[in-house]
Design an enzyme around this catalytic site. Structure first.
Site, PDB file in Angstrom:
ATOM      1  CG  HIS A  47      -8.800 -45.739  17.988  1.00 58.09           C
ATOM      2  ND1 HIS A  47      -9.200 -47.213  17.765  1.00 58.09           N
ATOM      3  CD2 HIS A  47      -7.609 -45.589  17.294  1.00 58.09           C
ATOM      4  CE1 HIS A  47      -8.418 -47.567  16.617  1.00 58.09           C
ATOM      5  NE2 HIS A  47      -7.495 -46.702  16.322  1.00 58.09           N
TER       6      HIS A  47
ATOM      7  CB  THR B 267      -1.064  -0.061   1.002  1.00 56.08           C
ATOM      8  OG1 THR B 267      -2.044  -0.932   1.098  1.00 56.08           O
ATOM      9  CG2 THR B 267      -1.694   1.380   1.382  1.00 56.08           C
TER      10      THR B 267
END
Length: 896
Positions: free
Chosen positions: A856, A141
């Protein structure tokens, strides 16, 4: 201002005023341009300006022959620095086409009504301000640019900034093709700012939605955006306007415009006075609320306050770091909901497909009906089900606000599932909005009665408790039943396939799964009773050892079966050579063409006939399973052939684990008997059932995945019909619809646009890296404090999952597909599902961000006897590949 310029024969404009832009014009105006046009269209205060469109950049890039250069660079080098040097030099040496220069000059003259006014020239890339990544600060910019010649130079510098090293690296990180990226340039009249800064319409640090954050500094906003100054920091509760935090900055650096063009940096003494009044703060927050309301999403806004006391918006972009809230999240801070991520709990961080979500709604409805709480609309699922960012969450607020539910949630999670989440719940229930509202036992008793009596769980539970050996026969019968679900006649229509799918999901499957739960209830109750009786006789490590090498775990059986296939391949010289010399992708193609070496072709076919319904992220029926794509399995076979030490063979390790566990059972019974004969007898009774039944923990999910694979086959048949009739483009498109939409498509509704939009959303969500395990409806994500380092070494704390200690190199894996874990490495993962477990066979240890002692990954680690620590926050970020770490599975710590 209506300056439009066209290249001859090109209908797209080189210049567009903000009034002609909106959010649909990203490809033409880039992110900033599209957003500024949208703000102007909403009658919000934006300085006047125009956009030099991507067409102008494309013409310049074409004149520079940039595509040919990029093709060469892509093939020769991927170094961002190399890219930057080559492309920027090419752009700098290419003159701006005269028609573009003329168009920009004319538009600039009209903006200033013939005067050389100061403007801000900002880059606006097409890969910018996207829902998944803002790309903020990647391009340049230039402020206070005065005069046509300076404006043209600023535009060229903006174009070149598309090819800075940081912009190139950022695009590569998000998988954006350089050749598809273009740049627009926006030009705005400069605001003579007395104060400027940034406004976030949601708190970017906490995630809290209805709380605005302001950074403000005298002069231009560049001082704040660039981080050059320490600005005032303000936090405001948006609904009430209450300023809850005032933190004056020293504001030593001020950037101001210079007459004639350019800016100057002024350094001054500390100034602790706030540069905005309370009234101005509230006005700014109100303006930000208007912007957020227009976009229907939190915004990162750059603003300026002029000398007349008027606020102007110079930019607005989405705050991409915030995790989206469920659509039905309360809009008031007076109501607080708690969402628990089922996706993360299951080890699935990727988004679910729409049909995958639809399937879970069906299953949720079936489970709720079984519990005596049928939902109003089975297609929508129970009210507890909610979706955010295409991930599945459960609204656990009612449970946390009930005394029994709260105790169950915290204790069950902490002991069996996910200890870190339990700690988070303990932390958040101190919020007054989550105080207990019910202590009634009636609903809980009715629910238990419904489950145990109405659904005949006691009928299935008692025989297994009395004779656990009968569990195996019952399991085998159940699996046969599951494999027969979803059977349709050969001449069945697509509508019949869809009807059978819904019948299977809503009515057939869950009652069968509930029978398996009776086995688990026996195992869990036996373990709990044994733990009480052994409280003063056994350590936690002793009890974990007793759980090693459990029989009947389908995931362990699958992994050992794959290992057996690898050993069979090893004994065949031709097959072994083929596996080690061929890429897994090619092997998968050869498998489907039946061109693998006979030993491998036959062995893999037999393996997939039993386990082909499994896969990575297997809870989503929208994803291919191993029968469709065995690439991952074949990669694991290649990895297994590298394990040559027979003492480390997984089957031998499993056998040792089982022997150690059985020896521990004998020892625990002996300890209990020394106390009293009856205690020894009860402990023996309980531990026998634990050993026989605890391994069945994986069975319910195993059957759910088998069910989903059957459902996937039915839906693929529906997809084939819809492709033939032209309602969708490919068979896989069916998984980007819901069951209701699939029925509408069969009735003739065209679904191409819906599928395109859903696929685009899915691809964006695939880029998301952070998924909260617990999310609050006000946007906050509860976090736990990170423990301090010990003895100069960083120590990560989690939960003990599998005892033992190992020091080795870490391998951080975020997605198991195509991953390689060399024998002896420690696997570090966010979470795991059965699709990960083939990696466990060559791992020497495990570290997971999620999980508890009965999750798990913990169960599988114990089966193989490898040390494991789970529930370690930030493990995949704080541990690096190749780093030497020590995993102490007994103490639940990881030392770096």
């Amino acid at each position: 201002m209506n300056a439009f310029s066209h290249k001859s024969g090109d209908p797209e404009p080189l210049i567009l005023p903000f009034t002609a832009l909106n959010h649909t014009m990203l490809a033409l105006a880039g992110g900033k341009g599209a957003n500024l046009g949208e703000l102007v269209g909403a009658n919000l205060p934006v300085p006047d300006g125009f956009c030099v469109t991507t067409v102008a950049y494309a013409h310049t890039a074409e004149q520079a022959d940039l595509d040919a250069l990029l093709a060469t660079l892509t093939s020769e080098s991927t170094s961002p620095a190399f890219f930057e040097k080559a492309v920027r030099e090419r752009l700098r040496s290419t003159a701006m086409p005269s028609e573009i220069a003329t168009a920009i000059t004319e538009a600039y003259d009209k903006l200033g009504e013939g005067k050389a006014i100061p403007v801000a020239v900002r880059s606006s890339a097409t890969a910018e301000d996207l829902p998944g990544a803002s790309f903020a600060g990647q391009q340049e910019t230039y402020l206070n640019i005065v005069g046509a010649e300076a404006v043209l130079d600023a535009v060229q510098r903006c174009w070149a900034s598309l090819w800075t090293e940081r912009a190139i690296s950022y695009r590569e990180h998000f998988g954006i093709d350089h050749r598809t990226t273009r740049l627009a340039v926006v030009m705005q009249s400069m605001v003579d700012a007395s104060v400027a800064g940034v406004l976030f319409t949601a708190n970017p640090l906490t995630g809290k939605r209805r709380q605005a954050v302001i950074d403000a500094n005298p002069g231009l906003g560049e001082a704040v955006v660039s981080g050059a100054t320490n600005p005032d920091h303000l936090v405001v509760n948006t609904p009430t306007g209450e300023i809850v935090e005032r933190a004056p900055g020293n504001k030593r650096v001020v950037i101001r415009a210079i007459a004639g063009g350019g800016t100057e940096r002024i350094e001054r003494e500390d100034n602790q006075d706030l540069c905005l009044s309370d009234a101005q703060i509230r006005d700014l927050v109100q303006l930000g609320s208007q912007v957020e309301a227009h976009y229907k999403a939190p915004q990162d806004i750059e603003w300026a306050l002029d000398a007349a006391g008027r606020f102007w918006l110079t930019q607005a972009r989405p705050i991409t770091t915030l995790f989206p809230l469920p659509a039905k999240a309360p809009l008031s801070d007076e109501i607080l909901r708690v969402y628990f991520s089922v996706s993360v709990l299951q080890g699935v961080y990727r988004p679910l497909t729409p049909m995958g979500i639809s399937a879970f709604r069906f299953l949720g409805s079936a489970i709720a009906t079984l519990a005596g709480l049928p939902p109003g609309d089975p297609r929508q699922g129970p009210t507890a089900f909610t979706i955010a960012a295409s991930r599945l969450f459960l609204d656990v607020t009612p449970a946390l606000r009930h005394s029994i539910g709260r105790s169950f949630m915290i204790n069950a999670l902490g002991r069996f599932v996910e200890a870190r989440s339990a700690d988070l719940f303990k932390q958040i229930i101190t919020d007054p909005h989550l105080s207990i509202t019910s202590e009634s036992r009636g609903p809980v008793i009715r629910l238990a009665f419904s489950l145990l009596v109405k659904n005949r769980l006691l009928f299935y539970l008692m025989p297994v408790l009395l004779r656990p050996s009968t569990a195996q026969a019952r399991i085998a019968k159940l699996e046969t039943t599951f494999r027969s679900l979803g059977t349709v006649p050969a001449n069945a229509s697509a509508a019949e396939h869809l009807a059978v799918y819904e019948q299977m999901m809503l009515h057939d499957a869950v009652p069968l799964i509930s029978r398996v739960m009776s086995f688990l209830i026996c195992g869990v109750a036996s373990f709990a009773l044994a733990s009480v009786l052994l409280k003063d006789l056994a350590s936690a490590e002793d009890l974990q050892k007793m759980l090693r090498g459990l029989p009947s775990n389908p995931t362990i059986e699958m992994d050992l079966s794959l290992w057996a296939l690898a050993q069979h391949v090893r004994t065949d010289e031709i097959a072994a050579h083929y596996v080690t010399e061929t890429a897994p992708e090619q092997m998968a193609r050869d498998y489907h063409a039946e061109k693998l070496p006979p030993t491998l072709q036959k062995g893999l076919t037999e393996f997939l006939s039993v386990y082909g319904h499994r896969g990575v992220a297997e809870i989503d029926l929208g994803l291919p399973h191993w029968s469709e794509d065995p690439t991952h399995l074949l990669g694991m076979l290649t990895n297994y052939l590298q394990l040559t030490d027979p003492t480390l063979a997984p089957d031998k390790q499993f056998q040792r684990s089982r022997q150690e566990a059985e020896a521990m059972v004998t020892e625990l019974v002996r300890r209990a008997t020394r106390k009293s004969w009856w205690r020894g007898a009860v402990v023996k009774f309980c531990l026998k059932r634990v050993r026989a039944l605890a391994g069945l923990r994986e069975r319910p999910k195993y059957y759910v995945v088998l069910l989903l694979a059957r459902a996937r086959n039915l839906l693929r048949s529906v997809g084939e019909t819809l492709v033939q009739s032209g309602q969708i483009a490919t068979v896989e498109d069916i998984f980007f619809l819901t069951a209701e939409e699939a029925a509408a498509a069969l009735a003739g509704t065209d679904m191409h646009a819906t599928v395109r939009e859903r696929r685009a959303d899915y691809e964006r969500e695939m880029q998301r890296r952070h998924i909260p395990r617990v999310l609050l409806s006000d946007g906050r994500e509860p976090v736990l404090e990170t423990p301090p380092s010990e003895d100069g070494r960083e120590v990560l704390k989690g939960s003990s999952a599998s005892p033992g200690t190992i020091t080795a190199q870490a391998r951080v894996i975020l997605d198991p597909t195509g991953a390689r874990l060399f024998p002896g490495e420690i696997l570090v993962a966010p979470s795991t599902d059965p699709g990960w477990t083939p990696l466990f066979l060559t791992a020497s240890g495990l570290v997971m961000e999620m999980g508890g002692a009965m999750s798990h990954g913990a169960v599988v680690a114990r089966e193989y006897g490898i040390p494991a620590v789970v529930g370690v926050p930030g493990a995949t970020e704080r541990i690096t590949n190749g780093q030497c770490i020590t995993v102490d599975g007994s103490k639940g710590i990881v030392t770096l």
